[in-house]
Write an enzyme that holds these catalytic residues in place. Sequence first.
Site, short mmCIF file in Angstrom:
data_model
loop_
_atom_site.label_atom_id
_atom_site.label_comp_id
_atom_site.label_asym_id
_atom_site.label_seq_id
_atom_site.Cartn_x
_atom_site.Cartn_y
_atom_site.Cartn_z
N ASN A 45 -20.09 -84.04 5.02
CA ASN A 45 -21.22 -83.27 4.51
C ASN A 45 -21.76 -83.96 3.26
O ASN A 45 -20.98 -84.53 2.48
CB ASN A 45 -20.76 -81.84 4.20
CG ASN A 45 -21.90 -80.90 3.97
OD1 ASN A 45 -22.54 -80.89 2.93
ND2 ASN A 45 -22.20 -80.10 4.98
N GLU A 55 -8.10 -83.28 12.29
CA GLU A 55 -7.00 -82.39 12.67
C GLU A 55 -7.43 -80.94 12.54
O GLU A 55 -7.08 -80.09 13.36
CB GLU A 55 -5.77 -82.65 11.78
CG GLU A 55 -5.18 -84.04 11.89
CD GLU A 55 -5.77 -85.03 10.89
OE1 GLU A 55 -6.98 -84.94 10.57
OE2 GLU A 55 -5.02 -85.89 10.42
N CYS A 86 -3.58 -86.61 6.30
CA CYS A 86 -3.55 -86.38 4.85
C CYS A 86 -2.59 -85.21 4.57
O CYS A 86 -2.16 -84.49 5.48
CB CYS A 86 -4.95 -86.09 4.34
SG CYS A 86 -5.62 -84.49 4.86
N1 THU Z 1 -9.72 -87.62 7.35
C1 THU Z 1 -9.33 -86.96 8.50
O1 THU Z 1 -10.15 -86.62 9.34
N2 THU Z 1 -8.01 -86.70 8.66
C2 THU Z 1 -7.03 -87.08 7.79
O2 THU Z 1 -5.87 -86.68 7.95
C3 THU Z 1 -7.36 -88.00 6.70
C4 THU Z 1 -8.79 -88.04 6.33
C5 THU Z 1 -11.14 -87.87 7.15
C6 THU Z 1 -11.76 -87.11 6.02
C7 THU Z 1 -12.95 -87.98 5.69
O3 THU Z 1 -14.01 -87.63 6.58
C8 THU Z 1 -12.49 -89.39 6.03
O4 THU Z 1 -11.35 -89.24 6.86
C9 THU Z 1 -12.12 -90.22 4.82
O5 THU Z 1 -11.22 -89.57 4.01
#
Ligand code: THU
Length: 130
Positions: A45, A55, A86
């Site tokens: 966004n 996830e 993360c």
């Molecule tokens: N991101 C995820 O989709 N999953 C994770 O576990 C780590 C980070 C995404 C969030 C953001 O859109 C991009 O990866 C960079 O951080």
Amino acid sequence: MSEESYIKLTKEAMSKAYVPYSNYPVGALIITDKGNQYTGCNVENASYPLGNCAEASAIASMVMGGENKINKIYVMTRNDEGGIPCGGCRQRIREFSDESTEVIMCSPDGIKDRIHLSKLLPQSFGPEHL
Ligand code: THU
């Protein structure tokens, strides 16, 4: 379904990612205890903190499908190490996990690592603590 087809589904999910800010697409595929599949991608966004992780969107889809037990979750990114959840997503997965829940880190060419959620998030906090 074969592991190969799970990789394909995870890659398709990753291809849907909306990532104009990070250019870091992530795809996730949940296989539930009943063997059903739910996918998700990250959705960013212009107001950066409002972005959703892949996830989180796969979990929302699973809950909408009326399920709440993750048997395996595939996470894919374009790097060579595979998608590493993360910290926030480890906790999100934890909510719907048990000791056997596996996180499978993938890159587009296949599986890079597989590890139990309990190892990614040891001594974790969960619903049973409330
Ligand atoms: N991101 C995820 O989709 N999953 C994770 O576990 C780590 C980070 C995404 C969030 C953001 O859109 C991009 O990866 C960079 O951080």
